[in-house]
Scaffold this motif. Structure first.
Motif, PDB file in Angstrom:
ATOM      1  N   ASP A 121       0.848  -1.191   0.000  1.00 57.50           N
ATOM      2  CA  ASP A 121       0.000   0.000   0.000  1.00 57.50           C
ATOM      3  C   ASP A 121       0.879   1.234   0.000  1.00 57.50           C
ATOM      4  OD1 ASP A 121      -1.521   2.221   0.615  1.00 57.50           O
ATOM      5  OD2 ASP A 121      -2.604   1.317   2.274  1.00 57.50           O
ATOM      6  N   ARG A 122       0.976   1.878  -1.168  1.00 59.12           N
ATOM      7  CA  ARG A 122       1.668   3.155  -1.225  1.00 59.12           C
ATOM      8  C   ARG A 122       0.695   4.326  -1.255  1.00 59.12           C
ATOM      9  NH1 ARG A 122       3.172   7.674  -4.021  1.00 59.12           N
ATOM     10  NH2 ARG A 122       1.940   7.145  -5.852  1.00 59.12           N
ATOM     11  N   THR A 156       3.021  12.543   6.095  1.00 61.88           N
ATOM     12  CA  THR A 156       2.572  13.710   6.841  1.00 61.88           C
ATOM     13  C   THR A 156       2.762  14.929   5.953  1.00 61.88           C
ATOM     14  OG1 THR A 156       4.761  13.915   7.873  1.00 61.88           O
ATOM     15  CG2 THR A 156       3.058  12.731   9.115  1.00 61.88           C
ATOM     16  N   ARG A 157       1.968  15.947   6.199  1.00 60.16           N
ATOM     17  CA  ARG A 157       2.018  17.166   5.399  1.00 60.16           C
ATOM     18  C   ARG A 157       2.801  18.247   6.139  1.00 60.16           C
ATOM     19  NH1 ARG A 157      -2.247  16.555   1.376  1.00 60.16           N
ATOM     20  NH2 ARG A 157      -2.028  18.775   0.899  1.00 60.16           N
ATOM     21  N   LEU A 187       9.883   1.449   9.738  1.00 59.16           N
ATOM     22  CA  LEU A 187      11.149   1.175   9.055  1.00 59.16           C
ATOM     23  C   LEU A 187      11.968   2.434   8.797  1.00 59.16           C
ATOM     24  CD1 LEU A 187       9.944  -1.484   6.436  1.00 59.16           C
ATOM     25  CD2 LEU A 187      11.074  -1.889   8.637  1.00 59.16           C
ATOM     26  N   GLU A 188      11.325   3.496   8.364  1.00 61.72           N
ATOM     27  CA  GLU A 188      12.091   4.724   8.091  1.00 61.72           C
ATOM     28  C   GLU A 188      11.149   5.893   7.836  1.00 61.72           C
ATOM     29  OE1 GLU A 188      13.452   5.638   3.851  1.00 61.72           O
ATOM     30  OE2 GLU A 188      13.747   3.462   3.930  1.00 61.72           O
ATOM     31  N   ARG A 199       6.106  14.296   3.700  1.00 56.68           N
ATOM     32  CA  ARG A 199       7.177  13.451   4.231  1.00 56.68           C
ATOM     33  C   ARG A 199       6.626  12.047   4.405  1.00 56.68           C
ATOM     34  NH1 ARG A 199      10.651  14.369   9.844  1.00 56.68           N
ATOM     35  NH2 ARG A 199      12.157  12.694   9.501  1.00 56.68           N
ATOM     36  N   GLU A 200       7.230  11.086   3.732  1.00 57.55           N
ATOM     37  CA  GLU A 200       6.742   9.719   3.772  1.00 57.55           C
ATOM     38  C   GLU A 200       7.327   8.946   4.953  1.00 57.55           C
ATOM     39  OE1 GLU A 200       5.723   8.572  -0.842  1.00 57.55           O
ATOM     40  OE2 GLU A 200       7.733   8.119  -0.090  1.00 57.55           O
ATOM     41  N   SER A 201       6.529   8.023   5.453  1.00 54.22           N
ATOM     42  CA  SER A 201       6.976   7.065   6.460  1.00 54.22           C
ATOM     43  C   SER A 201       6.696   5.662   5.940  1.00 54.22           C
ATOM     44  CB  SER A 201       6.251   7.279   7.790  1.00 54.22           C
ATOM     45  OG  SER A 201       6.555   8.548   8.333  1.00 54.22           O
ATOM     46  N   ILE A 202       7.616   4.748   6.226  1.00 53.00           N
ATOM     47  CA  ILE A 202       7.540   3.388   5.710  1.00 53.00           C
ATOM     48  C   ILE A 202       7.335   2.430   6.878  1.00 53.00           C
ATOM     49  CG2 ILE A 202       8.605   1.723   4.138  1.00 53.00           C
ATOM     50  CD1 ILE A 202       8.316   4.605   3.005  1.00 53.00           C
TER      51      ILE A 202
END
Length: 212
Positions: A121-122, A156-157, A187-188, A199-202
């Motif tokens: 799921d991206r 997150t924005r 994970l990161e 900003r992406e979070s994995i």
């Protein structure tokens, strides 16, 4: 929501689509421990090239997408013959190792997901408003067998930006939505993107079994 999503594809307002495989998928998928040849569920898949990456590594892919336009673009940009049929609520297209079901993810029944062993799921969770995200997390858990694992990418924005889609999903929300049914591992975090402020979070998610 359905009509707005289709209009985005019809008008080419698909800034969320990546023209390359997501680097987090390439980095983290090999370490998830997904069984070789496991079928991968990709909710709200669009025309993501990530599906071809997964298929090239021996995974049958089941993508679920509301917009017929996205599916047709994916097929046109690919190679190989396309077979089509209907199944329950879905119009199904198959090209190579990728099967695309056009319809509502929430109409996918557990019996139709019997062979699924992993997920990716991206852009599904972050495409849903808050009221639908709890339903999504519960439905995903229903579809996956114990031990199934996958990769979740949230974002997150920029501070003060509460728009969407894509919608902000915080770390607290990930744990709240998924921890009842999944083991959740962060994970990161990526760098905040210039311009958009995203900003992406994995996350790695593993479906819990009975009593876990």
């Amino acid at each position: 929501m359905v009509e707005d999503w289709r209009q985005r594809w019809q008008q080419g307002r698909i800034g969320f689509h990546r023209e390359a495989v997501h680097p987090a998928l390439e980095r983290h998928w090999p370490g998830l421990g997904v069984d070789e040849g496991a079928k991968v569920l990709v909710p709200l898949c669009g025309k993501s090239l990530d599906m071809r990456w997964l298929a090239d590594r021996g995974h049958p892919v089941l993508g679920i997408e509301l917009a017929e336009e996205a599916i047709e673009q994916f097929l046109a940009e690919g190679a190989g013959e396309v077979s089509r049929y209907h199944h329950a609520h879905f119009a199904v297209s198959r090209q190579g190792n990728v099967e695309l079901w056009c319809g509502d993810f929430f109409h996918l029944h557990i019996d139709e997901a019997a062979e699924i062993g992993a997920f990716y799921d991206r852009a599904a969770l972050i495409a849903l408003p808050e009221a639908a995200r709890q339903r999504y997390a519960f439905h995903l858990a229903q579809l996956l067998p114990p031990g199934a694992r996958g990769l979740l990418i949230t974002l997150t924005r920029a501070p003060g930006d509460s728009g969407g889609p894509p919608y902000e999903v915080t770390a607290d929300e990930v744990h709240e939505r998924f921890s009842p049914n999944f083991e959740v591992t962060h994970l990161e975090d990526g760098e905040r993107e210039p311009g958009s402020g995203f900003r992406e979070s994995i996350w790695k998610l593993v479906r819990r079994g009975p009593g876990r």
